[in-house]
Structures are given as C-alpha cells and as structure tokens.
Scaffold this active site. Structure first.
Site, mmCIF file in Angstrom:
data_model
loop_
_atom_site.group_PDB
_atom_site.id
_atom_site.type_symbol
_atom_site.label_atom_id
_atom_site.label_comp_id
_atom_site.label_asym_id
_atom_site.label_seq_id
_atom_site.Cartn_x
_atom_site.Cartn_y
_atom_site.Cartn_z
ATOM 1 N N ARG A 1 -16.571 3.829 -32.502
ATOM 2 C CA ARG A 1 -16.602 5.206 -31.997
ATOM 3 C C ARG A 1 -15.192 5.733 -31.745
ATOM 4 O O ARG A 1 -14.872 6.874 -32.077
ATOM 5 C CB ARG A 1 -17.440 5.253 -30.710
ATOM 6 C CG ARG A 1 -18.925 5.184 -30.974
ATOM 7 C CD ARG A 1 -19.750 5.013 -29.713
ATOM 8 N NE ARG A 1 -21.173 5.046 -30.035
ATOM 9 C CZ ARG A 1 -22.142 4.775 -29.186
ATOM 10 N NH1 ARG A 1 -21.854 4.444 -27.934
ATOM 11 N NH2 ARG A 1 -23.409 4.831 -29.562
ATOM 12 N N HIS B 1 -21.890 10.158 -37.573
ATOM 13 C CA HIS B 1 -22.028 8.697 -37.567
ATOM 14 C C HIS B 1 -21.427 8.051 -36.327
ATOM 15 O O HIS B 1 -20.671 8.642 -35.589
ATOM 16 C CB HIS B 1 -21.490 8.077 -38.868
ATOM 17 C CG HIS B 1 -20.021 8.173 -39.088
ATOM 18 N ND1 HIS B 1 -19.383 7.471 -40.081
ATOM 19 C CD2 HIS B 1 -19.059 8.874 -38.459
ATOM 20 C CE1 HIS B 1 -18.097 7.730 -40.051
ATOM 21 N NE2 HIS B 1 -17.879 8.578 -39.091
ATOM 22 N N GLU B 2 -21.846 6.782 -36.123
ATOM 23 C CA GLU B 2 -21.538 6.005 -34.913
ATOM 24 C C GLU B 2 -22.082 6.686 -33.651
ATOM 25 O O GLU B 2 -21.458 6.664 -32.596
ATOM 26 C CB GLU B 2 -20.031 5.740 -34.780
ATOM 27 C CG GLU B 2 -19.394 5.068 -35.967
ATOM 28 C CD GLU B 2 -20.139 3.811 -36.424
ATOM 29 O OE1 GLU B 2 -20.852 3.204 -35.602
ATOM 30 O OE2 GLU B 2 -20.018 3.452 -37.601
ATOM 31 N N GLY B 3 -23.240 7.289 -33.773
ATOM 32 C CA GLY B 3 -23.869 7.974 -32.647
ATOM 33 C C GLY B 3 -23.576 9.452 -32.704
ATOM 34 O O GLY B 3 -22.434 9.871 -32.551
#
Length: 598
Positions: A297, A440-442
């Site tokens: 993140r 992406h990545e949350g």
C-alpha cells in the site's frame, strides 16, 4: 534526470527534511555514509533515464500476450529488470546476514520513487518481489527464508500476492481456494485467483506466489484463512527450480494502463493440486499477509506520487517551450506570442501539480523514515509511538497520492491542450497508468473504512494522540519563522477541527449505528489526508524558510517550496471545511438511497 523526477527535490527531502544522513549514526546503518547514499541514488538516476524511461511507451504499446499458457512480453522488459538486478537493487534494504545491503528503507524508497517515475510498470515486479520476501522473513521458518526468500533478495526469483478471487474481490472472507494437509507436511492447493500482478512470465527463474487459502473444516470467514508459499517451480534438493508446480495461467486481464505489469488469472490444482508450504500457523494467514499488504500500500502511494511527478515535469517543460497568446494587457497582435507558462491559469495548473506531486512524495518518504526509526528505536515507548503513527498513516499514504496523483496527471494533459490527449506526448499514458492506483491494494473506500473504522479509534485514540504530538512539534518549529507562522496557525485550526469532528462522530456512533458512522468514510479519508499533507507541506516550508534566512544558495528552489505551500494552504486546504461540516452531521443521504431509485 529530465522529465523523470527532480534529483534536487529528492535530495531536499532525503537530507534537508528527513535527515537521512543521521541514520548512519544508528548501529544498523553505521557502515553506510552520505556518499554511499548518493552513489545509490546516482545509479538509480542513470538506470531510470537510460534504461527504464526509454522503453515506457513501448511496454505500454506492446502489452502482454497470452500464448499457450505463457505470457509473452517485450524483450526490453527483461533487459531492464536484468539491469536492475545487476545493479544490486533487489537487495537494498535487506539484512546483510541474508545477503542484503542493509540500506535504510528511506533510501530504498528514494530509489523506488525514481524507478516508479521512470517506468513504474516495469519496476512494479521488483516492488512485489521485495514485499513478498519481507513477508517470508517476518513470518516464515528459517528453512523457508533460505529456500524462497534468499533467491528473491538476489533478484533471481520474483514474487506475487494472491488474495483476490473472481467471486470475492476485496471480500477476503469469501475466498474459496482450499488447502488440504498432506502427510509430508505440505498442502494441496486448489482454487482460482484473480487480478494477480506478475502472476506468470519468463522474466525470472521462478515465481513465488504468496497464496491465501482455507483448510476445509476450519473456522468460517477470515479466521479460517491461512497463508502458503506456492512456487511456479518446486525447488529441488539444491534449491534450484525443479518440476513445474500445478499453477496454470488461465488468462490475462487487459488493462487501460499500467500494462507492462502483467495481470493474470491463475488456476491452482488443475492437475490434482499445487504444492504449498504453510507460512506460520493455520488461521493466521490474513494477519501475516497484512505485512506484505501494508508495504504494498505504501509502495502504491509512492508509485502514484512518482507518476504524478513525472507528468508534472513533462507539463512544466511543455509550458516553458510552447508559445501561444499574449499577455492580457497586450493588444498588439504583431507582438510575439509568449510561452504559455506566463499565463496565470497555466501557472495555477502547474502549481496544483507541484503541490500534489511534491507533497505526495514527501508524505511517502516521511513514512519510510518512520519505518527506519521504528526499526532502530532502542526505547520501547518510542517504538510504540512510531508504530501507531504508521498504522494511522498507512491508509493515507496509500490513498491520498492515489487520489490526487491522477488529478495532477489530468492537469498535465490540460496544460498540453489537444496534444495532451494524443500519443504524441506521454502525459495521456501516465494518466492511464496512474488511474489504477485508487483501486489496487485495497480500494479507496476500503482505506476510508480502515482509517475511520479502525485506526482513529484504536487503543482509545492512541494513534490520533501520537499524530497530534508530531503536528504540534511542527507548529512549535514554525511559530518563530515569519514566512510560515500564518500557515502554522491555519494548520492548527484545521487539525483541531478535524480532531473535534472525529470525536463528535465517535460520540454519535453508539446511537446512530456503525453504518451511519462509516457511511462517509471516504470523505473523511480525503479530509484527513488533506490536513496531513498540509502538515507535510508546512514541514517542507520550515526547511525552505530556514534556508532562505541563512542565505543558502538556490534561492529559487526554496521560493518554489514556499509558494507551493502557500498554494496548498490557500487553494486546497479550505476544501476540508465543507467535508467536516457534512461529516459532523453523520449524513445518511447516500446510505439511504434505495437501489430502485437510481
């Protein structure tokens, strides 16, 4: 390093603002020096300028191709990554006893900013690999570290993160991939994974997949998730890639941008079951995976910031060169046209980009310095303080650059006018590349829920108190500097308003319920992020103001910092006010919208 990232600004952030040189006084980094750091940055600069940036358009144009279960990529992609490995960059921040260079994470992130700006699509493979290796080091056994992490540190094997599935997306509690125990201690892995970056290629000798799966009969939801190492090739007795594991490329996802980082659909177990090795304990997989997720993140935020930065530099160069129109008070059509940078609205767009890009890079590098400080802290209270700060700021470091980086790229297109919307200039590609980062990545929404639902209330607000202490240190530093004292007063007012609104929302949550409390978590994330970035800009301005007072050279550089800070406080920070006013009411307009009314 024209049109990639400003080395002067990186030096300002690394040495003047974040004092990277002081890290050499820590035992962990005592063998290094400013000269070593500079050499590392110079090598990255040359690699970015001479190898990575020149192939950026090509790797966008020649996107990955699915061919008989293999991914076909331009040969230039492997050549660039081979050069990165040859320079020793994969080992940068790993311990010496594992074959690493034991450099500060701050310096490795400085390299990451450079490579991300030059060609974040290609350098993305190495970000994932480093994060996967650190996950194994943190949670794996000594044997797993030697067998899997060591070749990744050497850059011979690459790594991935396998979380999402076609039916589950971000809802990891609903994953279906199974892990069945075998008598030899390994597990049989069967299932499907979606959106796996770097999932299949011939760029490295092996690919180490970090896979989330559930043991049949285990607890429901996230408590039943375990973590497994599932390599593309099973290592033989000598540690070399051996027989092919039962991991198959099922297809490629064709993306709007960020194309050079191949994105895959993977099937595990089409021929009976892939072999996997459990990392840690059963049922603790998601907790372990967060080690990699949080690093990814922060890296996503830095990538978004870097992509915004290079777009800004392209727009700046174009605005200085492109001549069009005349000053508003020049009515003589026979006078020569002026560079568009002389027009006030173009200056506004460039200032906005500068404020977003330089603010975002500074935010991410500040987080990197915190990681180094936490790692080297001898006092347990200081270590706990830094851990709280990182917990609180991670969703901000991921989401703020990912939201406002693409906005900077949007303005870079606007500065170019019609040309910006064509492939004649790289700014349209940079926008497409950056648009992935809020997802992406949350997703941004998930980061908002994490911040408001977990981080600001954790340990009875301890993380907020930790950030309050840091902001007040900065306010005290600014109070004696005429050039920034007014900004300090403004930040103090906004920070206290944000803290008060947070308390007010928490106080209403018991009565209104969690749905109402979290209904506008994304708006809270934006407001919180803007206040944090204002703090980051004030820190930069303090350094610039002191340099100006001391008569340090490069006065124009420091004036640019002060003016960008002034812009952020005058044009950007006021947008927080209506956000906080809305948040304070726990407005439920969006939550109460019936799907039949759309």
């Amino acid at each position: 390093m024209p049109n990639i990232i400003s080395r002067r600004d990186l030096d300002f952030l690394l040495y003047e603002m974040l004092d990277a040189e002081s890290l050499t006084q820590k035992p962990l980094y005592a063998e290094h020096s400013r000269e070593v750091f500079d050499q590392i940055m110079e090598t990255a600069e040359k690699l970015g300028e001479n190898v990575f940036q020149p192939i950026a358009a090509l790797t966008d144009r020649e996107e990955p191709v699915f061919n008989n279960g293999r991914t076909i990529l331009p040969e230039e992609t492997k050549e660039a990554l081979d050069a990165y490995v040859e320079a020793g960059f994969p080992a940068m921040s790993f311990p010496e006893d594992l074959g690493g260079l034991q450099l500060p994470y701050l310096i490795s992130q400085g390299v990451g900013a450079t490579m991300g700006a030059a060609n974040g699509n290609v350098s993305g493979y190495m970000m994932l690999t480093g994060a996967a290796a650190r996950l194994i080091i943190a949670h794996g056994s000594d044997e797993q570290i030697a067998r899997f992490a060591t070749p990744m540190i050497e850059g011979r094997w690459f790594g991935t993160m396998c979380l999402s599935e076609p039916q589950a997306g971000s809802s990891l509690a609903d994953i279906r991939t199974k892990a069945e125990r075998r008598e030899d201690g390994t597990y049989k892995i069967t299932g499907n994974k979606m959106w796996i970056s770097g999932g299949e290629h011939d760029l490295s000798e092996n690919i180490v997949h970090m896979v989330l799966a559930k043991v049949p009969g285990g607890p429901a939801g996230v408590k039943g998730i375990s973590l497994y190492i599932v390599p593309k090739f099973i290592p033989d007795a000598d540690g070399n890639p051996g027989e092919r594991n039962d991991v198959v490329l099922a297809g490629l996802n064709h993306k709007m941008g960020n194309r050079a980082t191949v994105n895959t659909v993977l099937n595990f177990g089409d021929k009976g079951g892939a072999t996997g090795w459990l990392v840690g304990e059963e049922g603790m997989g998601l907790a372990a995976m967060f080690h990699m997720m949080n690093e990814a993140r922060i890296a996503v935020g830095l990538g978004a910031a870097s992509t915004a930065y290079t777009g800004y530099l392209h727009a700046l160069a174009y605005a200085k060169d492109r001549k069009q129109g005349r000053a508003l008070d020049d009515k003589n059509p026979e006078n020569p046209m002026v560079p568009i940078i002389e027009h006030a609205d173009v200056k506004r767009m460039l200032l906005q980009q500068k404020a977003y890009a330089e603010g975002a890079v500074a935010l991410c590098l500040t987080g990197a310095r915190m990681i180094d400080d936490e790692k080297t802290a001898e006092d347990e209270a200081e270590k706990a303080h830094l851990n709280l700060l990182l917990e609180l700021l991670t969703p901000v470091m991921k989401s703020w650059p990912s939201e406002f980086g693409p906005r900077a790229n949007d303005q870079a297109i606007q500065v170019h006018g019609g040309y910006g919307y064509t492939r004649d200039y790289p700014v349209e590609r940079l926008y497409r590349d950056n648009r992935l980062n809020p997802i992406h990545e949350g997703t941004k929404g998930i980061q908002g829920l994490d911040l408001l639902g977990r981080k600001v209330v954790m340990k009875e607000g301890a993380a907020m108190k930790a950030l309050d202490a840091e902001i007040r240190k900065t306010l005290d530093e600014a109070s004696g500097l005429e050039a920034v004292a007014a900004h300090a007063d403004t930040l103090k007012a906004y920070w206290e308003k944000l803290a008060a609104t947070t308390m007010q929302m928490a106080g209403q949550a018991a009565k209104a319920g969690p749905k109402a409390y979290l209904a506008n978590a994304t708006i809270y994330l934006d407001a919180f992020g803007h206040v944090v970035v204002a703090w980051i800009w004030l820190r930069q301005a303090i350094v610039a103001a002191r340099a100006m007072e001391a008569g340090t050279g490069e006065q124009n550089f420091y004036r640019g910092k002060l003016q960008a800070c002034r812009y952020f406080f005058a044009y950007e920070l006021p947008s927080v006010t209506p956000m906080l006013e809305l948040l304070a009411t726990l407005d439920t307009t969006c939550m109460e919208m019936d799907e039949a009314w759309f």
